[in-house]
Enzyme design. Structure first.
Site, PDB file in Angstrom:
ATOM      1  N   SER A  18      11.918 -64.131 153.519  1.00 26.14           N
ATOM      2  CA  SER A  18      13.050 -64.959 153.091  1.00 26.14           C
ATOM      3  C   SER A  18      12.791 -65.557 151.705  1.00 26.14           C
ATOM      4  CB  SER A  18      13.262 -66.084 154.107  1.00 26.14           C
ATOM      5  OG  SER A  18      14.192 -67.023 153.603  1.00 26.14           O
ATOM      6  N   ASN A  70       4.435 -71.790 144.905  1.00 27.20           N
ATOM      7  CA  ASN A  70       5.825 -72.123 144.590  1.00 27.20           C
ATOM      8  C   ASN A  70       6.157 -73.489 145.145  1.00 27.20           C
ATOM      9  OD1 ASN A  70       8.038 -72.130 146.901  1.00 27.20           O
ATOM     10  ND2 ASN A  70       6.459 -70.631 147.495  1.00 27.20           N
ATOM     11  N   ASN A 100      18.588 -66.950 157.305  1.00 36.15           N
ATOM     12  CA  ASN A 100      17.530 -67.945 157.499  1.00 36.15           C
ATOM     13  C   ASN A 100      18.110 -69.336 157.236  1.00 36.15           C
ATOM     14  OD1 ASN A 100      15.403 -69.807 156.505  1.00 36.15           O
ATOM     15  ND2 ASN A 100      14.034 -68.084 156.815  1.00 36.15           N
ATOM     16  N   ASN A 128      13.880 -71.637 159.866  1.00 36.44           N
ATOM     17  CA  ASN A 128      12.742 -71.996 159.015  1.00 36.44           C
ATOM     18  C   ASN A 128      12.282 -73.398 159.403  1.00 36.44           C
ATOM     19  OD1 ASN A 128      10.850 -72.395 157.083  1.00 36.44           O
ATOM     20  ND2 ASN A 128      12.193 -72.041 155.324  1.00 36.44           N
ATOM     21  N   CYS A 131       8.901 -74.822 155.945  1.00 36.60           N
ATOM     22  CA  CYS A 131       8.879 -74.928 154.478  1.00 36.60           C
ATOM     23  C   CYS A 131       7.913 -76.029 154.059  1.00 36.60           C
ATOM     24  CB  CYS A 131      10.262 -75.233 153.920  1.00 36.60           C
ATOM     25  SG  CYS A 131      10.198 -75.490 152.128  1.00 36.60           S
ATOM     26  N   LYS A 165      10.319 -68.998 162.276  1.00 38.87           N
ATOM     27  CA  LYS A 165       9.301 -68.775 161.234  1.00 38.87           C
ATOM     28  C   LYS A 165       8.256 -69.885 161.282  1.00 38.87           C
ATOM     29  CE  LYS A 165       8.501 -67.165 156.639  1.00 38.87           C
ATOM     30  NZ  LYS A 165       9.134 -66.549 155.478  1.00 38.87           N
ATOM     31  N   ASN A 192       4.427 -68.453 156.735  1.00 43.36           N
ATOM     32  CA  ASN A 192       5.021 -69.061 155.559  1.00 43.36           C
ATOM     33  C   ASN A 192       3.866 -69.400 154.608  1.00 43.36           C
ATOM     34  OD1 ASN A 192       6.787 -70.457 153.739  1.00 43.36           O
ATOM     35  ND2 ASN A 192       8.112 -71.020 155.445  1.00 43.36           N
ATOM     36  N   GLY A 244       2.325 -61.798 154.480  1.00 45.48           N
ATOM     37  CA  GLY A 244       1.313 -62.566 153.763  1.00 45.48           C
ATOM     38  C   GLY A 244       0.493 -61.631 152.895  1.00 45.48           C
TER      39      GLY A 244
HETATM   40  O1  RRO Z   1      12.259 -73.080 148.848  1.00 46.13           O
HETATM   41  C1  RRO Z   1      11.042 -73.245 148.975  1.00 46.13           C
HETATM   42  O2  RRO Z   1      10.391 -74.012 148.264  1.00 46.13           O
HETATM   43  C2  RRO Z   1      10.251 -72.549 150.005  1.00 46.13           C
HETATM   44  C3  RRO Z   1      10.665 -72.355 151.308  1.00 46.13           C
HETATM   45 BR1  RRO Z   1      12.359 -72.830 151.902  1.00 46.13          BR
HETATM   46  C4  RRO Z   1       9.779 -71.782 152.253  1.00 46.13           C
HETATM   47  O3  RRO Z   1      10.054 -71.616 153.443  1.00 46.13           O
HETATM   48  N1  RRO Z   1       8.539 -71.437 151.821  1.00 46.13           N
HETATM   49  C5  RRO Z   1       8.149 -71.615 150.549  1.00 46.13           C
HETATM   50  O4  RRO Z   1       7.011 -71.281 150.205  1.00 46.13           O
HETATM   51  N2  RRO Z   1       9.005 -72.159 149.643  1.00 46.13           N
END
Ligand code: RRO
Length: 295
Positions: A18, A70, A100, A128, A131, A165, A192, A244
């Site tokens: 996702s 990220n 998602n 989800n 996150c 997830k 994740n 992963g």
């Molecule tokens: O948008 C994000 O920062 C993010 C999400 Br929703 C997630 O489920 N996993 C991720 O590493 N970044």
């Protein structure tokens, strides 16, 4: 190498993680060629929330020696924007669609699931609960009791398959997986991103990412993903979407051998949007040669 997953017949076992492939932008760039050579066997949407969100302040990305951190923070058009603007375009993709979603509490999650249940274009829903980048989000992915309670409320709101997830940021992912299974999940996806911190390259005692911390993906997490997928597959009888750090067919094969039914490609698609096509071809070769030592 066709695969059955939650009642869906997929052409091969490779899907996207996702939020790691923007199919609508890719269609704009590549036109109908994208539909003819779509890299994934099913498409998983970016996470949507009830209301639109701008996401986290920049910087949002940091490259590590073997991965990517990220801190995107869930920018999205909200449920209404998704249904009105994105869904008609995503419905044109030549593969099943998995949407998602994330809510900040059980009521929000239930409302999202109920709204998606009405839409025939959507084949399955991924919840989800993992996150790492939003503090106000439903942060129950590491809490088996809380997760079970929320899932028991959401489960009756849809007849569509529910994929949960899971987060790797927990001491016992198997326990969380068992709670999701007991509460009616149809499948689990993991991992994740791993919570991670990037120091500012020039400023003392300062974070690089606008939100302070982020989530690590890419080759750096591959061994963690393998261990967690093995553990979850051992503890539950649900199908698992493993992901992963997958960069090659051999990496995908290792997740299948660990017990996954499908494998998702994420960070690698940022380097090469057609990576999943190569990986599924390499996966076929890997199994064609299985029993031999592959150099
Ligand atoms: O948008 C994000 O920062 C993010 C999400 Br929703 C997630 O489920 N996993 C991720 O590493 N970044």
């Amino acid at each position: 190498m066709t695969v059955s997953f939650c009642g869906l017949e997929l052409r091969h076992p490779i899907v996207n993680g996702s939020g790691t492939f923007d199919a609508i932008a890719a269609r704009r760039v590549f036109g109908d060629a994208l539909l003819e050579r779509f890299p994934f066997a099913a498409f998983v949407s970016k996470t949507i929330t009830p209301a639109p969100r701008d996401g986290n302040p920049p910087p949002r990305l940091y490259e590590t020696p073997a991965g990517l951190i990220n801190s995107i923070g869930l920018p999205n058009k909200g449920l209404r924007g998704y249904l009105e603007q994105d869904l008609p375009e995503l419905a044109q993709l030549p593969v099943p669609l998995i949407t998602n979603v994330m809510g900040s509490d059980a009521a929000e999650l239930c409302a999202l699931v109920e709204a998606l249940d009405d839409r025939a274009e959507i084949d399955a829903i991924e919840l989800n609960v993992s996150c790492p980048n939003v503090r106000t989000g439903l942060d129950i992915g590491a809490d088996p009791v809380g997760l079970g309670a929320v899932l028991r409320e959401a489960r009756p709101r849809t007849a569509k398959p529910l994929i949960v997830k899971l987060t790797p940021n927990t001491a016992d992912v198997g326990l969380v997986a068992q709670a999701a299974e007991a509460a009616g999940a149809d499948a689990l996806s993991l991992i994740n991103t791993l919570r991670a911190y990037a120091p500012h390259p020039r400023r003392a005692r300062a974070a690089w990412l606008g939100n302070g911390t982020g989530g690590l993906s890419g080759p750096a997490v591959r061994a963690v993903a393998l261990a967690q997928v093995r553990e979850v597959a051992r503890r539950v009888s649900l199908p698992v979407v493993g992901m992963g750090g997958v960069q090659t067919g051999a990496h995908a094969a290792h997740l299948l051998e660990a017990g996954a039914t499908l494998v998702a490609v994420g960070t690698e698609s940022f380097r090469d949007p057609l990576a999943a096509t190569r990986i599924s071809r390499e996966l076929d070769d890997f199994f064609a040669k299985s029993g031999e030592i592959v150099e």
